[in-house]
Write a protein that holds these residues in place. Sequence first.
Motif, PDB file in Angstrom:
ATOM      1  N   ARG A 121       0.837  -1.205   0.000  1.00  0.00           N
ATOM      2  CA  ARG A 121       0.000   0.000   0.000  1.00  0.00           C
ATOM      3  C   ARG A 121       0.876   1.261   0.000  1.00  0.00           C
ATOM      4  O   ARG A 121       1.859   1.348   0.717  1.00  0.00           O
ATOM      5  N   LEU A 122       0.491   2.229  -0.822  1.00  0.00           N
ATOM      6  CA  LEU A 122       1.272   3.458  -0.950  1.00  0.00           C
ATOM      7  C   LEU A 122       1.315   4.242   0.364  1.00  0.00           C
ATOM      8  O   LEU A 122       2.325   4.871   0.679  1.00  0.00           O
ATOM      9  N   GLY A 123       0.228   4.192   1.122  1.00  0.00           N
ATOM     10  CA  GLY A 123       0.212   4.877   2.412  1.00  0.00           C
ATOM     11  C   GLY A 123       1.277   4.341   3.353  1.00  0.00           C
ATOM     12  O   GLY A 123       1.892   5.099   4.108  1.00  0.00           O
ATOM     13  N   LEU A 126       4.582   5.873   2.321  1.00  0.00           N
ATOM     14  CA  LEU A 126       4.670   7.281   2.713  1.00  0.00           C
ATOM     15  C   LEU A 126       4.863   7.457   4.212  1.00  0.00           C
ATOM     16  O   LEU A 126       5.567   8.371   4.638  1.00  0.00           O
ATOM     17  N   LEU A 165      -3.893  10.192   3.594  1.00  0.00           N
ATOM     18  CA  LEU A 165      -3.281   8.885   3.821  1.00  0.00           C
ATOM     19  C   LEU A 165      -4.282   7.750   3.606  1.00  0.00           C
ATOM     20  O   LEU A 165      -3.902   6.674   3.138  1.00  0.00           O
ATOM     21  N   MET A 168      -4.275   7.138  -0.048  1.00  0.00           N
ATOM     22  CA  MET A 168      -3.051   6.443  -0.432  1.00  0.00           C
ATOM     23  C   MET A 168      -3.059   4.992   0.056  1.00  0.00           C
ATOM     24  O   MET A 168      -2.465   4.129  -0.587  1.00  0.00           O
ATOM     25  N   ASP A 169      -3.740   4.725   1.157  1.00  0.00           N
ATOM     26  CA  ASP A 169      -3.857   3.348   1.651  1.00  0.00           C
ATOM     27  C   ASP A 169      -4.733   2.487   0.745  1.00  0.00           C
ATOM     28  O   ASP A 169      -4.613   1.264   0.746  1.00  0.00           O
ATOM     29  N   ARG A 171      -4.626   2.644  -2.506  1.00  0.00           N
ATOM     30  CA  ARG A 171      -3.857   2.375  -3.731  1.00  0.00           C
ATOM     31  C   ARG A 171      -2.659   1.500  -3.403  1.00  0.00           C
ATOM     32  O   ARG A 171      -2.013   1.674  -2.373  1.00  0.00           O
TER      33      ARG A 171
END
Length: 182
Positions: A121-123, A126, A165, A168-169, A171
Amino acid sequence: MMERAAARMPHALPAVHARGPHRVPVRAIDRRARAVLLCGRIEEAPFMRLTSFSDYALRLLIYAARHPDRLVTIEGAALAYDISRSHLTKVANVLTRAGFLNSVRGRSGGLELGRDPAALRLGEVLRVTEPDMAAAECFGPEEIRDPNRPGALDAAIRDALAAFLQVMDRRTLADLLADEQE
């Protein structure tokens, strides 16, 4: 666009041209003045800004995911994205420690994804690469906060960051690869 914004802000210092976004010279002003400068026109910022470190981390993960059949090298990714090799080495170290990448040492070594792209996950990335993330610098560390700013404003900014966030989570790295192929 940056020049127009600076023209409307008489207290702004000229931007420094460097690799990446324009930045105000940090050495020229103290942290509180820098926070006022950066946050004086928040309504003009149409997007969330991440550091180049996070940008490079996501690119390195994409590069590794594009080559699942082999180990990738920092040199290869640096050339592919025109990124400093030394900066990318630091990024790779953080991603390896977090388990997003696996590092294989030796002459034929390199990097590979440490997790399935659909589960990455992108989150999560980050949160590792932006540990002190703030929506704007003036809402970041305690030493530069304005004691006269209403607490409700701080709460609104925290909610906005949490919403960012959450998006982003939703994706994953696999989503980024699928978007490239369409």
